[in-house]
Design an enzyme around this catalytic site. Structure first.
Site, PDB file in Angstrom:
ATOM      1  N   HIS A  30       0.810  -1.230   0.000  1.00  0.00           N
ATOM      2  CA  HIS A  30       0.000   0.000   0.000  1.00  0.00           C
ATOM      3  C   HIS A  30       0.847   1.286   0.000  1.00  0.00           C
ATOM      4  O   HIS A  30       0.699   2.107  -0.914  1.00  0.00           O
ATOM      5  CB  HIS A  30      -1.007  -0.046   1.160  1.00  0.00           C
ATOM      6  CG  HIS A  30      -1.647   1.263   1.443  1.00  0.00           C
ATOM      7  ND1 HIS A  30      -2.515   1.865   0.555  1.00  0.00           N
ATOM      8  CD2 HIS A  30      -1.515   2.123   2.482  1.00  0.00           C
ATOM      9  CE1 HIS A  30      -2.898   3.041   1.062  1.00  0.00           C
ATOM     10  NE2 HIS A  30      -2.307   3.213   2.219  1.00  0.00           N
ATOM     11  N   HIS A  56       3.630   6.958   5.569  1.00  0.00           N
ATOM     12  CA  HIS A  56       2.420   7.637   6.049  1.00  0.00           C
ATOM     13  C   HIS A  56       1.574   6.819   7.025  1.00  0.00           C
ATOM     14  O   HIS A  56       0.822   7.382   7.813  1.00  0.00           O
ATOM     15  CB  HIS A  56       1.563   8.171   4.884  1.00  0.00           C
ATOM     16  CG  HIS A  56       0.713   7.143   4.208  1.00  0.00           C
ATOM     17  ND1 HIS A  56       1.169   6.368   3.174  1.00  0.00           N
ATOM     18  CD2 HIS A  56      -0.567   6.751   4.420  1.00  0.00           C
ATOM     19  CE1 HIS A  56       0.196   5.552   2.781  1.00  0.00           C
ATOM     20  NE2 HIS A  56      -0.867   5.768   3.532  1.00  0.00           N
ATOM     21  N   ASP A  57       1.688   5.481   6.990  1.00  0.00           N
ATOM     22  CA  ASP A  57       0.888   4.662   7.916  1.00  0.00           C
ATOM     23  C   ASP A  57       1.727   4.036   9.028  1.00  0.00           C
ATOM     24  O   ASP A  57       1.206   3.268   9.843  1.00  0.00           O
ATOM     25  CB  ASP A  57       0.166   3.542   7.151  1.00  0.00           C
ATOM     26  CG  ASP A  57      -1.079   4.040   6.421  1.00  0.00           C
ATOM     27  OD1 ASP A  57      -1.718   4.989   6.921  1.00  0.00           O
ATOM     28  OD2 ASP A  57      -1.405   3.485   5.355  1.00  0.00           O
ATOM     29  N   GLU A  60       0.718   5.323  12.569  1.00  0.00           N
ATOM     30  CA  GLU A  60      -0.671   4.929  12.857  1.00  0.00           C
ATOM     31  C   GLU A  60      -0.813   3.419  13.085  1.00  0.00           C
ATOM     32  O   GLU A  60      -1.562   2.984  13.954  1.00  0.00           O
ATOM     33  CB  GLU A  60      -1.554   5.365  11.689  1.00  0.00           C
ATOM     34  CG  GLU A  60      -3.030   5.224  11.960  1.00  0.00           C
ATOM     35  CD  GLU A  60      -3.850   5.830  10.821  1.00  0.00           C
ATOM     36  OE1 GLU A  60      -3.605   6.999  10.487  1.00  0.00           O
ATOM     37  OE2 GLU A  60      -4.719   5.134  10.286  1.00  0.00           O
ATOM     38  N   ASP A  61      -0.081   2.636  12.330  1.00  0.00           N
ATOM     39  CA  ASP A  61      -0.342   1.190  12.319  1.00  0.00           C
ATOM     40  C   ASP A  61       0.773   0.303  12.864  1.00  0.00           C
ATOM     41  O   ASP A  61       0.658  -0.926  12.813  1.00  0.00           O
ATOM     42  CB  ASP A  61      -0.671   0.735  10.889  1.00  0.00           C
ATOM     43  CG  ASP A  61      -2.015   1.268  10.428  1.00  0.00           C
ATOM     44  OD1 ASP A  61      -2.876   1.495  11.294  1.00  0.00           O
ATOM     45  OD2 ASP A  61      -2.202   1.479   9.223  1.00  0.00           O
ATOM     46  N   ASP A 117      -3.432   8.324  -1.250  1.00  0.00           N
ATOM     47  CA  ASP A 117      -3.878   7.299  -0.296  1.00  0.00           C
ATOM     48  C   ASP A 117      -5.332   6.916  -0.586  1.00  0.00           C
ATOM     49  O   ASP A 117      -5.695   5.736  -0.623  1.00  0.00           O
ATOM     50  CB  ASP A 117      -3.736   7.884   1.115  1.00  0.00           C
ATOM     51  CG  ASP A 117      -3.996   6.876   2.214  1.00  0.00           C
ATOM     52  OD1 ASP A 117      -3.640   5.697   2.045  1.00  0.00           O
ATOM     53  OD2 ASP A 117      -4.540   7.279   3.259  1.00  0.00           O
TER      54      ASP A 117
HETATM   55 ZN    ZN Z   1      -2.644   4.670   3.760  1.00  0.00          ZN
END
Ligand code: ZN
Length: 173
Positions: A30, A56-57, A60-61, A117
């Site tokens: 992704h 970018h993630d 967050e993840d 995204d």
């Molecule tokens: Zn994303």
């Protein structure tokens, strides 16, 4: 260039063992797709934007902190990543609302990444949907993504055109 490759490797290591919502695609695909879109469709070649895109993630993840991003890739990249990081203490619905409200305040760099995204996510929802998502849930996601992109139009026409093509494809579902 070196830093971009470093960031790709760092993202791959950070997302190791994670999968996309379809349960079979490695998560790292992704952020790589987001980066690919920025380069090929958005014609973005600023290394800091590309680095922020592949990361970018990550905050967050995974358990990587924004401080680690700052230390490795600098403040400018970290700031963009932070702009794109949802507050995980909120519920899913609250996060979606928050993204919609705050979209207009994103920096230009973050806007390019946000649109890319959303293109990748809408594409996946249309063509590689999570097995347990019914048609309604998929439609709801696309309506929301369209609303978010609607708030940040005017930053990258080519990405916006690509997004709009997907929305039209989605309308035929
Ligand atoms: Zn994303």
């Amino acid at each position: 260039m070196k830093k971009v490759i470093d960031a790709i490797l760092f993202a791959a290591e950070s997302h190791a063992g994670q999968f996309r919502k379809d349960g079979i695609t490695p998560y790292i695909n992704h952020p790589l797709e987001v980066m690919h879109l920025l380069i090929h469709t958005g014609e973005i070649n600023d290394p800091e934007i590309l680095i922020a895109a592949v990361l970018h993630d990550v905050v967050e993840d995974t358990n990587i902190t924004i401080q680690e991003i700052t230390d490795r890739f600098g403040e400018k990249v970290a700031k963009i990543v932070l702009e794109l990081t949802d507050d995980k203490s909120l519920t899913k619905e609250e996060r979606k609302m928050q993204q919609l409200i705050s979209a207009i305040q994103l920096s230009e760099s973050a806007k390019h990444i946000r649109i890319s995204d959303k293109i990748c996510n809408v594409y996946d929802i249309l063509y590689a949907p999570p097995g347990d998502w019914g048609l309604e849930r998929r439609k709801d996601y696309i309506v929301w993504a369209n609303a978010v992109v609607g708030k940040i139009r005017g930053s990258n026409e080519k990405l916006e055109i690509r997004f709009d093509e997907l929305i039209i494809e989605g309308n035929n579902f």
